[in-house]
Scaffold this active site. Structure first.
Site, short mmCIF file in Angstrom:
data_model
loop_
_atom_site.label_atom_id
_atom_site.label_comp_id
_atom_site.label_asym_id
_atom_site.label_seq_id
_atom_site.Cartn_x
_atom_site.Cartn_y
_atom_site.Cartn_z
N ARG A 151 -29.92 16.70 -3.19
CA ARG A 151 -30.72 16.33 -4.37
C ARG A 151 -32.07 17.30 -4.00
O ARG A 151 -32.96 17.40 -5.01
CB ARG A 151 -30.98 14.87 -4.44
CG ARG A 151 -29.85 14.04 -4.81
CD ARG A 151 -30.26 12.71 -5.05
NE ARG A 151 -31.07 12.14 -4.07
CZ ARG A 151 -31.29 10.72 -4.08
NH1 ARG A 151 -31.27 10.09 -5.16
NH2 ARG A 151 -32.01 10.08 -3.30
N GLU A 200 -27.30 8.11 13.12
CA GLU A 200 -27.10 7.08 13.53
C GLU A 200 -25.59 7.10 14.15
O GLU A 200 -25.26 6.24 15.34
CB GLU A 200 -27.08 5.73 12.78
CG GLU A 200 -28.56 5.43 12.37
CD GLU A 200 -28.69 4.22 11.29
OE1 GLU A 200 -28.25 3.26 11.87
OE2 GLU A 200 -29.21 4.43 10.17
#
Length: 174
Positions: free
Chosen positions: A63, A100
């Site tokens: 995006r 993560e």
């Protein structure tokens, strides 16, 4: 651009709960992109603090490409796409960064002339890993990041500190 125009643009961003996984609140910017006046107001606000200071806009997949392409056209400068690993036919530089749950890598061609000034653009600043890696990538290619602009910053995730750019600018916050 007026505050009312930006407020209207902000109202077009939809929140999608539990996408792409449970516990994540996804910001859908598609309605904003589809509205010409909201898009113009947003792009103007995105680059306003940096007008006249950059030779290129670098946008991060996916995006960030949309916003960076519009910003480059609006500012009449070149566009440098920063891609996910394996998407370019001739990557010149790559930077890996921690997630993560593992690592990711971004790449770019060597189309940035040495010493060129670059405005780095992405859609959302969350933890800052991707934007921090993009700063490193532009430097490896010989460019100089003069600032970072994001459409939306999720303040509580601490991404601003992780990126470490004193000129980081966010149009919208949560």
């Amino acid at each position: 651009m007026t505050s009312a125009e930006l407020d209207r643009a902000h109202s077009l961003i939809r929140n999608i709960q539990d996408y792409p996984q449970p516990g994540v609140l996804f910001r859908d910017i598609t309605p904003l992109l589809a509205d010409a006046s909201a898009l113009v107001a947003t792009i103007d606000a995105l680059i306003a603090p940096f007008k006249g200071e950059f030779d290129y806009v670098a946008g991060i997949e996916a995006r960030g490409f949309l916003l960076a392409g519009a910003a480059a056209t609006y500012a009449n400068v070149g566009l440098i796409p920063i891609r996910k690993a394996g998407k370019l036919p001739r990557p010149a530089a790559a930077v890996s960064y921690a997630l993560e749950y593992g690592t990711a890598t971004i790449e770019a061609h060597d189309d940035i002339p040495n010493g060129a000034t670059v405005l780095l653009i992405d859609d959302v600043l969350a933890t800052g890993g991707t934007l921090g890696a993009a700063h490193d990538l532009v430097a490896r290619l010989g460019g100089s990041v003069i600032g970072t602009a994001v459409l939306f910053e999720i303040d509580e995730l601490g991404g601003r500190e992780a990126v470490g750019d004193p000129r980081l600018h966010a149009v919208f916050h949560s």
